[in-house]
Design a protein around this motif. Structure first.
Motif, PDB file in Angstrom:
ATOM      1  N   ALA A   1      26.622  65.268  61.547  1.00 28.17           N
ATOM      2  CA  ALA A   1      25.568  64.884  60.689  1.00 28.17           C
ATOM      3  C   ALA A   1      25.132  66.043  59.955  1.00 28.17           C
ATOM      4  O   ALA A   1      25.203  67.181  60.337  1.00 28.17           O
ATOM      5  CB  ALA A   1      24.319  64.438  61.394  1.00 28.17           C
ATOM      6  N   GLY A   2      24.928  65.808  58.554  1.00 26.82           N
ATOM      7  CA  GLY A   2      24.614  66.962  57.791  1.00 26.82           C
ATOM      8  C   GLY A   2      25.835  67.687  57.227  1.00 26.82           C
ATOM      9  O   GLY A   2      25.566  68.464  56.074  1.00 26.82           O
ATOM     10  N   ARG A   3      27.005  67.486  57.468  1.00 31.53           N
ATOM     11  CA  ARG A   3      28.182  68.081  56.946  1.00 31.53           C
ATOM     12  C   ARG A   3      29.007  66.884  56.420  1.00 31.53           C
ATOM     13  O   ARG A   3      29.214  65.838  56.836  1.00 31.53           O
ATOM     14  CB  ARG A   3      29.101  68.692  58.168  1.00 31.53           C
ATOM     15  CG  ARG A   3      28.688  69.966  58.553  1.00 31.53           C
ATOM     16  CD  ARG A   3      29.767  70.476  59.321  1.00 31.53           C
ATOM     17  NE  ARG A   3      29.588  71.467  60.313  1.00 31.53           N
ATOM     18  CZ  ARG A   3      30.008  72.059  60.919  1.00 31.53           C
ATOM     19  NH1 ARG A   3      31.365  71.496  61.425  1.00 31.53           N
ATOM     20  NH2 ARG A   3      29.692  72.931  61.822  1.00 31.53           N
ATOM     21  N   THR A   4      29.652  67.139  55.207  1.00 39.92           N
ATOM     22  CA  THR A   4      30.388  66.301  54.512  1.00 39.92           C
ATOM     23  C   THR A   4      31.963  66.993  54.342  1.00 39.92           C
ATOM     24  O   THR A   4      31.891  68.111  54.174  1.00 39.92           O
ATOM     25  CB  THR A   4      29.938  65.775  53.281  1.00 39.92           C
ATOM     26  OG1 THR A   4      29.904  66.891  52.493  1.00 39.92           O
ATOM     27  CG2 THR A   4      28.487  65.205  53.305  1.00 39.92           C
ATOM     28  N   LEU A   5      32.898  65.998  54.469  1.00 41.66           N
ATOM     29  CA  LEU A   5      34.161  66.630  54.140  1.00 41.66           C
ATOM     30  C   LEU A   5      34.330  66.866  52.593  1.00 41.66           C
ATOM     31  O   LEU A   5      33.811  66.068  51.796  1.00 41.66           O
ATOM     32  CB  LEU A   5      35.170  65.651  54.488  1.00 41.66           C
ATOM     33  CG  LEU A   5      34.990  65.064  55.965  1.00 41.66           C
ATOM     34  CD1 LEU A   5      36.142  63.693  56.042  1.00 41.66           C
ATOM     35  CD2 LEU A   5      35.518  65.976  56.880  1.00 41.66           C
ATOM     36  N   PRO A   6      34.727  67.972  52.243  1.00 44.31           N
ATOM     37  CA  PRO A   6      35.248  68.394  50.987  1.00 44.31           C
ATOM     38  C   PRO A   6      35.756  67.062  50.098  1.00 44.31           C
ATOM     39  O   PRO A   6      35.641  67.024  48.926  1.00 44.31           O
ATOM     40  CB  PRO A   6      36.156  69.464  50.874  1.00 44.31           C
ATOM     41  CG  PRO A   6      36.230  70.096  52.378  1.00 44.31           C
ATOM     42  CD  PRO A   6      35.562  68.781  53.224  1.00 44.31           C
ATOM     43  N   GLU A   7      36.654  66.382  50.589  1.00 44.45           N
ATOM     44  CA  GLU A   7      37.381  65.469  49.999  1.00 44.45           C
ATOM     45  C   GLU A   7      36.368  64.432  49.637  1.00 44.45           C
ATOM     46  O   GLU A   7      36.454  63.617  48.536  1.00 44.45           O
ATOM     47  CB  GLU A   7      38.518  64.743  50.808  1.00 44.45           C
ATOM     48  CG  GLU A   7      39.677  65.704  51.489  1.00 44.45           C
ATOM     49  CD  GLU A   7      39.400  66.502  52.599  1.00 44.45           C
ATOM     50  OE1 GLU A   7      38.341  66.324  53.123  1.00 44.45           O
ATOM     51  OE2 GLU A   7      40.188  67.580  52.721  1.00 44.45           O
ATOM     52  N   ALA A   8      35.269  64.138  50.262  1.00 40.94           N
ATOM     53  CA  ALA A   8      34.649  62.861  50.221  1.00 40.94           C
ATOM     54  C   ALA A   8      33.562  63.714  49.127  1.00 40.94           C
ATOM     55  O   ALA A   8      33.241  62.622  48.206  1.00 40.94           O
ATOM     56  CB  ALA A   8      33.540  62.822  51.551  1.00 40.94           C
TER      57      ALA A   8
ATOM     58  N   THR B   1      34.421  65.300  46.401  1.00 43.54           N
ATOM     59  CA  THR B   1      35.132  65.142  45.326  1.00 43.54           C
ATOM     60  C   THR B   1      35.147  63.581  44.840  1.00 43.54           C
ATOM     61  O   THR B   1      34.986  63.306  43.650  1.00 43.54           O
ATOM     62  CB  THR B   1      36.642  65.579  45.415  1.00 43.54           C
ATOM     63  OG1 THR B   1      36.548  66.843  45.656  1.00 43.54           O
ATOM     64  CG2 THR B   1      37.338  65.499  44.077  1.00 43.54           C
ATOM     65  N   LEU B   2      35.379  62.831  45.698  1.00 44.26           N
ATOM     66  CA  LEU B   2      35.405  61.301  45.270  1.00 44.26           C
ATOM     67  C   LEU B   2      34.177  60.877  45.049  1.00 44.26           C
ATOM     68  O   LEU B   2      33.867  59.864  44.241  1.00 44.26           O
ATOM     69  CB  LEU B   2      35.887  60.566  46.713  1.00 44.26           C
ATOM     70  CG  LEU B   2      37.398  60.715  46.944  1.00 44.26           C
ATOM     71  CD1 LEU B   2      37.973  60.200  48.144  1.00 44.26           C
ATOM     72  CD2 LEU B   2      38.150  60.296  45.817  1.00 44.26           C
ATOM     73  N   ALA B   3      32.886  61.459  45.717  1.00 43.68           N
ATOM     74  CA  ALA B   3      31.484  60.799  45.509  1.00 43.68           C
ATOM     75  C   ALA B   3      31.184  61.224  44.161  1.00 43.68           C
ATOM     76  O   ALA B   3      30.287  60.631  43.434  1.00 43.68           O
ATOM     77  CB  ALA B   3      30.617  61.358  46.483  1.00 43.68           C
ATOM     78  N   LEU B   4      31.605  62.505  43.529  1.00 46.45           N
ATOM     79  CA  LEU B   4      31.253  63.039  42.457  1.00 46.45           C
ATOM     80  C   LEU B   4      32.075  62.221  41.356  1.00 46.45           C
ATOM     81  O   LEU B   4      31.541  61.671  40.228  1.00 46.45           O
ATOM     82  CB  LEU B   4      31.784  64.472  42.188  1.00 46.45           C
ATOM     83  CG  LEU B   4      30.708  65.422  42.944  1.00 46.45           C
ATOM     84  CD1 LEU B   4      31.382  66.806  42.899  1.00 46.45           C
ATOM     85  CD2 LEU B   4      29.453  65.614  42.356  1.00 46.45           C
ATOM     86  N   ALA B   5      33.219  61.870  41.585  1.00 43.57           N
ATOM     87  CA  ALA B   5      34.069  60.737  40.272  1.00 43.57           C
ATOM     88  C   ALA B   5      33.354  59.540  40.560  1.00 43.57           C
ATOM     89  O   ALA B   5      33.043  58.894  39.289  1.00 43.57           O
ATOM     90  CB  ALA B   5      35.454  60.731  41.036  1.00 43.57           C
TER      91      ALA B   5
END
Length: 53
Positions: free
Chosen positions: A2-9, A11-15
């Protein structure tokens, strides 16, 4: 995890958020979750986030 996100996520979320800016009707749940993954939201389910500009 909790509180950490994957770097890949992030990038996709920003897109997703960039694409959502042009949509007439947004699903706030998905936008809020994407904002959380992108690092723009402290919780992820508050419902009051704004799209990044």
């Amino acid at each position: 995890m909790a509180g950490r996100t994957l770097p890949e996520a992030r990038t996709l979320a920003l897109a997703f958020l960039e694409r959502a800016q042009g949509e007439a009707e947004l699903n706030r749940f998905y936008v809020d979750q994407a904002a959380f993954l992108a690092g723009n939201e402290p919780g992820g389910s508050s419902g009051d986030s704004q799209l990044p500009e």
